[in-house]
Design a protein around this motif. Structure first.
Motif, PDB file in Angstrom:
ATOM      1  N   ASN A   5       0.793  -1.262  -0.098  1.00 22.11           N
ATOM      2  CA  ASN A   5       0.073  -0.009  -0.217  1.00 22.11           C
ATOM      3  C   ASN A   5       1.012   1.352   0.090  1.00 22.11           C
ATOM      4  OD1 ASN A   5      -2.547  -1.330   0.105  1.00 22.11           O
ATOM      5  ND2 ASN A   5      -2.690  -1.378   2.316  1.00 22.11           N
ATOM      6  N   LYS A   6       2.085   1.153   0.424  1.00 24.16           N
ATOM      7  CA  LYS A   6       3.024   2.257   0.031  1.00 24.16           C
ATOM      8  C   LYS A   6       2.990   3.143  -0.931  1.00 24.16           C
ATOM      9  CE  LYS A   6       7.522   3.730   1.892  1.00 24.16           C
ATOM     10  NZ  LYS A   6       8.792   3.170   2.383  1.00 24.16           N
ATOM     11  N   GLY A   7       2.884   4.182  -1.046  1.00 22.38           N
ATOM     12  CA  GLY A   7       2.901   5.148  -2.165  1.00 22.38           C
ATOM     13  C   GLY A   7       1.641   4.720  -3.077  1.00 22.38           C
ATOM     14  N   ALA A   8       0.532   3.960  -2.689  1.00 26.09           N
ATOM     15  CA  ALA A   8      -0.640   3.478  -3.678  1.00 26.09           C
ATOM     16  C   ALA A   8      -1.420   4.797  -4.295  1.00 26.09           C
ATOM     17  CB  ALA A   8      -1.498   2.655  -2.744  1.00 26.09           C
ATOM     18  N   ALA A   9      -1.543   4.536  -5.429  1.00 24.30           N
ATOM     19  CA  ALA A   9      -2.584   5.821  -6.069  1.00 24.30           C
ATOM     20  C   ALA A   9      -3.870   5.755  -5.431  1.00 24.30           C
ATOM     21  CB  ALA A   9      -2.410   5.531  -7.460  1.00 24.30           C
ATOM     22  N   ALA A  10      -4.430   7.252  -5.465  1.00 29.91           N
ATOM     23  CA  ALA A  10      -5.796   7.187  -5.062  1.00 29.91           C
ATOM     24  C   ALA A  10      -6.790   6.458  -5.837  1.00 29.91           C
ATOM     25  CB  ALA A  10      -6.161   8.869  -4.943  1.00 29.91           C
ATOM     26  N   PRO A  11      -7.852   6.005  -5.482  1.00 33.97           N
ATOM     27  CA  PRO A  11      -8.915   5.417  -6.273  1.00 33.97           C
ATOM     28  C   PRO A  11      -9.424   6.412  -7.416  1.00 33.97           C
ATOM     29  CG  PRO A  11      -9.647   5.496  -3.869  1.00 33.97           C
ATOM     30  CD  PRO A  11      -8.306   5.949  -4.131  1.00 33.97           C
ATOM     31  N   GLU A  12      -9.532   5.682  -8.515  1.00 33.64           N
ATOM     32  CA  GLU A  12     -10.148   6.574  -9.541  1.00 33.64           C
ATOM     33  C   GLU A  12     -11.630   6.910  -8.848  1.00 33.64           C
ATOM     34  OE1 GLU A  12     -12.843   5.152 -13.297  1.00 33.64           O
ATOM     35  OE2 GLU A  12     -11.079   4.222 -13.151  1.00 33.64           O
ATOM     36  N   VAL A  13     -12.227   8.100  -9.269  1.00 36.86           N
ATOM     37  CA  VAL A  13     -13.224   8.739  -8.837  1.00 36.86           C
ATOM     38  C   VAL A  13     -14.398   8.555 -10.145  1.00 36.86           C
ATOM     39  CG1 VAL A  13     -14.658  10.568  -7.989  1.00 36.86           C
ATOM     40  CG2 VAL A  13     -12.321  10.062  -7.104  1.00 36.86           C
ATOM     41  N   VAL A 104     -21.306   5.784  -1.745  1.00 35.08           N
ATOM     42  CA  VAL A 104     -20.109   5.508  -2.345  1.00 35.08           C
ATOM     43  C   VAL A 104     -19.733   4.005  -2.332  1.00 35.08           C
ATOM     44  CG1 VAL A 104     -17.668   6.101  -2.729  1.00 35.08           C
ATOM     45  CG2 VAL A 104     -19.048   7.686  -1.792  1.00 35.08           C
ATOM     46  N   CYS A 105     -19.599   3.500  -3.442  1.00 39.28           N
ATOM     47  CA  CYS A 105     -19.360   1.983  -3.577  1.00 39.28           C
ATOM     48  C   CYS A 105     -17.819   1.823  -4.160  1.00 39.28           C
ATOM     49  CB  CYS A 105     -20.217   1.212  -4.750  1.00 39.28           C
ATOM     50  SG  CYS A 105     -21.927   1.336  -4.318  1.00 39.28           S
ATOM     51  N   ARG A 106     -17.119   0.984  -3.311  1.00 38.78           N
ATOM     52  CA  ARG A 106     -15.670   1.212  -3.576  1.00 38.78           C
ATOM     53  C   ARG A 106     -15.362  -0.315  -4.135  1.00 38.78           C
ATOM     54  NH1 ARG A 106     -10.857   3.136   0.032  1.00 38.78           N
ATOM     55  NH2 ARG A 106     -11.494   4.932  -1.053  1.00 38.78           N
ATOM     56  N   ASN A 107     -14.617  -0.352  -5.484  1.00 41.18           N
ATOM     57  CA  ASN A 107     -14.188  -1.285  -5.889  1.00 41.18           C
ATOM     58  C   ASN A 107     -12.674  -1.425  -5.702  1.00 41.18           C
ATOM     59  OD1 ASN A 107     -14.162  -3.514  -7.608  1.00 41.18           O
ATOM     60  ND2 ASN A 107     -14.236  -2.539  -9.535  1.00 41.18           N
ATOM     61  N   TYR A 108     -12.123  -2.695  -5.529  1.00 45.59           N
ATOM     62  CA  TYR A 108     -10.955  -3.053  -5.246  1.00 45.59           C
ATOM     63  C   TYR A 108     -10.135  -3.787  -6.577  1.00 45.59           C
ATOM     64  CZ  TYR A 108     -12.272  -2.006  -0.544  1.00 45.59           C
ATOM     65  OH  TYR A 108     -12.617  -1.123   0.367  1.00 45.59           O
ATOM     66  N   ASN A 109      -8.772  -3.402  -6.501  1.00 45.02           N
ATOM     67  CA  ASN A 109      -7.943  -4.510  -7.463  1.00 45.02           C
ATOM     68  C   ASN A 109      -7.770  -5.933  -6.890  1.00 45.02           C
ATOM     69  OD1 ASN A 109      -7.305  -2.235  -9.405  1.00 45.02           O
ATOM     70  ND2 ASN A 109      -6.092  -1.285  -7.908  1.00 45.02           N
ATOM     71  N   ARG A 110      -7.286  -6.618  -7.693  1.00 47.09           N
ATOM     72  CA  ARG A 110      -6.936  -7.904  -7.248  1.00 47.09           C
ATOM     73  C   ARG A 110      -6.108  -8.029  -5.931  1.00 47.09           C
ATOM     74  NH1 ARG A 110      -8.883 -11.754 -11.025  1.00 47.09           N
ATOM     75  NH2 ARG A 110      -9.104 -11.017 -13.112  1.00 47.09           N
ATOM     76  N   ASP A 111      -5.062  -7.076  -5.705  1.00 45.76           N
ATOM     77  CA  ASP A 111      -4.217  -7.171  -4.683  1.00 45.76           C
ATOM     78  C   ASP A 111      -4.843  -6.491  -3.368  1.00 45.76           C
ATOM     79  OD1 ASP A 111      -4.172  -4.285  -5.144  1.00 45.76           O
ATOM     80  OD2 ASP A 111      -1.990  -4.287  -5.613  1.00 45.76           O
ATOM     81  N   GLY A 112      -5.885  -6.104  -3.411  1.00 45.96           N
ATOM     82  CA  GLY A 112      -6.825  -5.565  -2.287  1.00 45.96           C
ATOM     83  C   GLY A 112      -6.796  -4.048  -2.222  1.00 45.96           C
ATOM     84  N   SER A 113      -5.788  -3.132  -3.168  1.00 41.42           N
ATOM     85  CA  SER A 113      -5.820  -1.957  -3.028  1.00 41.42           C
ATOM     86  C   SER A 113      -6.962  -1.271  -3.652  1.00 41.42           C
ATOM     87  CB  SER A 113      -4.688  -1.343  -3.997  1.00 41.42           C
ATOM     88  OG  SER A 113      -4.699  -1.777  -5.181  1.00 41.42           O
ATOM     89  N   LYS A 115      -9.416   0.435  -6.235  1.00 40.78           N
ATOM     90  CA  LYS A 115      -9.237   0.854  -7.391  1.00 40.78           C
ATOM     91  C   LYS A 115     -10.224   1.869  -7.763  1.00 40.78           C
ATOM     92  CE  LYS A 115     -10.483  -1.336 -11.927  1.00 40.78           C
ATOM     93  NZ  LYS A 115     -10.959  -2.590 -12.613  1.00 40.78           N
ATOM     94  N   LYS A 116     -11.483   1.980  -7.165  1.00 45.22           N
ATOM     95  CA  LYS A 116     -12.611   2.941  -7.960  1.00 45.22           C
ATOM     96  C   LYS A 116     -13.591   3.227  -6.733  1.00 45.22           C
ATOM     97  CE  LYS A 116     -14.539   1.814 -11.701  1.00 45.22           C
ATOM     98  NZ  LYS A 116     -15.406   1.237 -12.924  1.00 45.22           N
ATOM     99  N   ASP A 117     -13.790   4.557  -6.558  1.00 45.37           N
ATOM    100  CA  ASP A 117     -14.753   5.037  -5.887  1.00 45.37           C
ATOM    101  C   ASP A 117     -16.095   5.552  -6.662  1.00 45.37           C
ATOM    102  OD1 ASP A 117     -13.600   4.169  -3.259  1.00 45.37           O
ATOM    103  OD2 ASP A 117     -12.956   6.266  -3.060  1.00 45.37           O
TER     104      ASP A 117
END
Length: 190
Positions: A5-13, A104-113, A115-117
């Motif tokens: 999660n270090k330096g992970a990008a903010a989720p797409e809006v 707000v519904c959050r979608n996640y990447n496969r690694d758990g980070s 992805k999108k709000d």
């Protein structure tokens, strides 16, 4: 903080709208748009063009503008806050009767980070005639669409991360109906 999660990008809006309609045979339904064998709703990226002087970048106004644009582009509905805006079975107007209330519904990447709000609003219409849109490259946004009875939400292959948002929109409508019925009952007994 974990390394992944270090330096992970903010989720797409993204922004979207759950469009509800009271069908005389099926009761309340929501508009589900078919794409890649699954069902979706009107939603998409929040773009810089959704911001202006009145709705600056990062504001809820920019997100609402994106939801309005996506409804128009993906299924042909004009979203309106105007309670006086006429709705009819032949006019593709969907009223944001519950204002700026959203979830707000959050979608996640496969690694758990993250992805999108997806910021979801609720609108109602009388018009069953949606129009599948075409994107800038001339490709249809969705394959088809269907009005799904609200009681069938769990039976329809909607993306799992969106189901709580659709359920929230349905509950918002139900609470509003109960409140309106109570107000009417109190007015009758006065």
């Amino acid at each position: 903080m974990s390394k992944k999660n270090k330096g992970a990008a903010a989720p797409e809006v993204s922004a979207g709208v759950v469009i509800l309609r009271n069908d005389e045979r099926k009761g309340w339904c929501f508009l589900a748009l078919k794409v890649y064998g699954r069902f979706d709703i009107c939603k998409g990226h929040v773009d810089s063009k959704d911001a202006d002087d009145a709705t600056p970048t990062g504001s809820i106004g920019q997100i609402i503008n994106a939801a309005k644009r996506e409804a128009r582009e993906e299924c042909g509905y004009m979203l309106s806050f105007d309670k006086g805006e006429p709705m009819s079975p032949t006019s593709r107007v969907a009223r944001l009767s519950w204002g700026t209330s959203h979830t707000v519904c959050r979608n996640y990447n496969r690694d758990g980070s993250p992805k999108k709000d997806v910021y979801l609003f609720t609108a109602e219409t009388e018009c069953a005639d949606f129009k599948i849109g075409v994107n800038d490259q001339g490709i249809r946004e969705h394959d088809d669409g269907v009005w799904v009875p609200i009681g069938d939400l769990e039976k329809v292959p909607v993306q799992n991360y969106l189901k709580p948002g659709i359920a929230w929109a349905i509950e918002t409508m139900r609470i509003s109906q109960k409140a309106q019925a109570l107000i009417e009952k109190l007015q009758i007994t006065e």
